[in-house]
Design an enzyme around this catalytic site. Structure first.
Site, short mmCIF file in Angstrom:
data_model
loop_
_atom_site.label_atom_id
_atom_site.label_comp_id
_atom_site.label_asym_id
_atom_site.label_seq_id
_atom_site.Cartn_x
_atom_site.Cartn_y
_atom_site.Cartn_z
CG ASP A 1 -0.22 -0.34 2.51
OD1 ASP A 1 1.04 -0.21 2.59
OD2 ASP A 1 -0.85 -0.69 3.53
CG ASN B 1 -8.73 -0.97 12.25
OD1 ASN B 1 -7.70 -1.64 11.82
ND2 ASN B 1 -9.18 0.06 11.76
CG HIS C 1 -5.75 -1.92 9.12
ND1 HIS C 1 -5.73 -0.30 9.46
CD2 HIS C 1 -4.49 -2.32 9.24
CE1 HIS C 1 -4.51 -0.17 9.92
NE2 HIS C 1 -3.58 -1.15 9.78
CD GLU D 1 -8.34 1.24 7.89
OE1 GLU D 1 -8.74 0.24 8.71
OE2 GLU D 1 -7.44 2.47 7.85
#
Ligand code: PGA
Length: 243
Positions: A67, A136, A138, A143
């Site tokens: 990414d 979280n 991801h 996400e």
């Protein structure tokens, strides 16, 4: 799902670096999928040491990063292009033309995603993918959401990720709000995956790799569908259900 529980981050880094070393030795022209963040930094330092000691040759290796922020200039010291140069590429002999990172400077992110996936496919797919995990759940910048996207695409960062990443920027206002990220489908095409995690704040997210739920609310939970995932974590991040 295999799990290797290490004493600490240093041991986690050493175990992961050994697996990358084994991959490069077994297939000198392999395709590595690479991750940024604080988790893999120690692993990259060890790979640089192994290269400097003459133990590793990256001259035929191809790399694809997961990414990149969007938009961001490659020479911005918070770009993932900058991170990879600083921690790995400038220290080893991987040819520049073999390095791929989603282009944070591209004019049309809608074109960049499919073009990136086509490059991954043309390289024969990723042999070994390194992954970190967000607090979280991801993976890369996939996400938590109602639905997850298969291919490389432009996405918005969640508040939780903006806050987590703001430690690297002057303030949270400076964190880019978007990123280009491999999709879950792209990641799942890797032949082998190493998930690295250290620290107690990763324990809950990691537990979703060791329960029986698949949920887009924790993108990493989808990794349970992959046939060859090795989790390398430290004691603090190890979920009780994995012991
Ligand atoms: P970290 O990030 O390595 O900086 O904890 C991991 C991630 O968000 O995927």
């Amino acid at each position: 799902m295999k799990i290797i529980v290490c004493r600490d981050k240093a041991e986690m880094s050493a175990v992961a670096a050994s697996m990358v070393e084994a991959q490069v030795k077994e297939k000198p022209d392999c395709v590595l999928g690479l991750a940024t963040g604080s988790t893999p930094e120690g692993m990259y330092a060890l790979l640089c040491e192994k290269y400097a000691a003459g133990a590793l040759d990256f001259s035929k290796v191809k790399t694809f990063n997961l990414d990149e922020y969007y938009p961001i200039k490659k020479d911005n010291d918070q770009s993932y292009a900058y991170f990879m140069n600083k921690h790995l590429f400038s220290h080893i002999n991987v040819p520049a033309e073999n390095i791929h990172i989603p282009n944070g400077e591209c004019a049309d992110p809608a074109e960049e995603g499919p073009a990136y996936d086509a490059l991954v496919a043309a390289a024969g797919g990723v042999d070994l993918q390194i992954l970190g995990i967000g607090r979280n759940g991801h993976i890369a910048f996939n996400e938590p959401d109602e639905a997850l996207i298969m291919g490389t695409h432009l996405t918005s960062l969640t508040e939780s990720t903006i806050e987590a990443n703001s430690r690297f920027f002057a303030s949270s206002d400076d964190v880019p709000r978007h990123a280009l990220t491999m999709g879950i489908g792209t990641i799942m095409t890797a032949k082998k995956i190493i998930m690295m995690a250290n620290g107690a704040d990763k324990k809950e997210a990691l537990s979703y790799l060791f329960n029986d739920k698949l949920t887009a609310a924790v993108p990493a939970s989808l990794l349970k569908l992959h046939p060859d995932v090795t989790v390398i974590c430290d004691e603090a991040a190890c979920p009780d259900s994995a012991r």
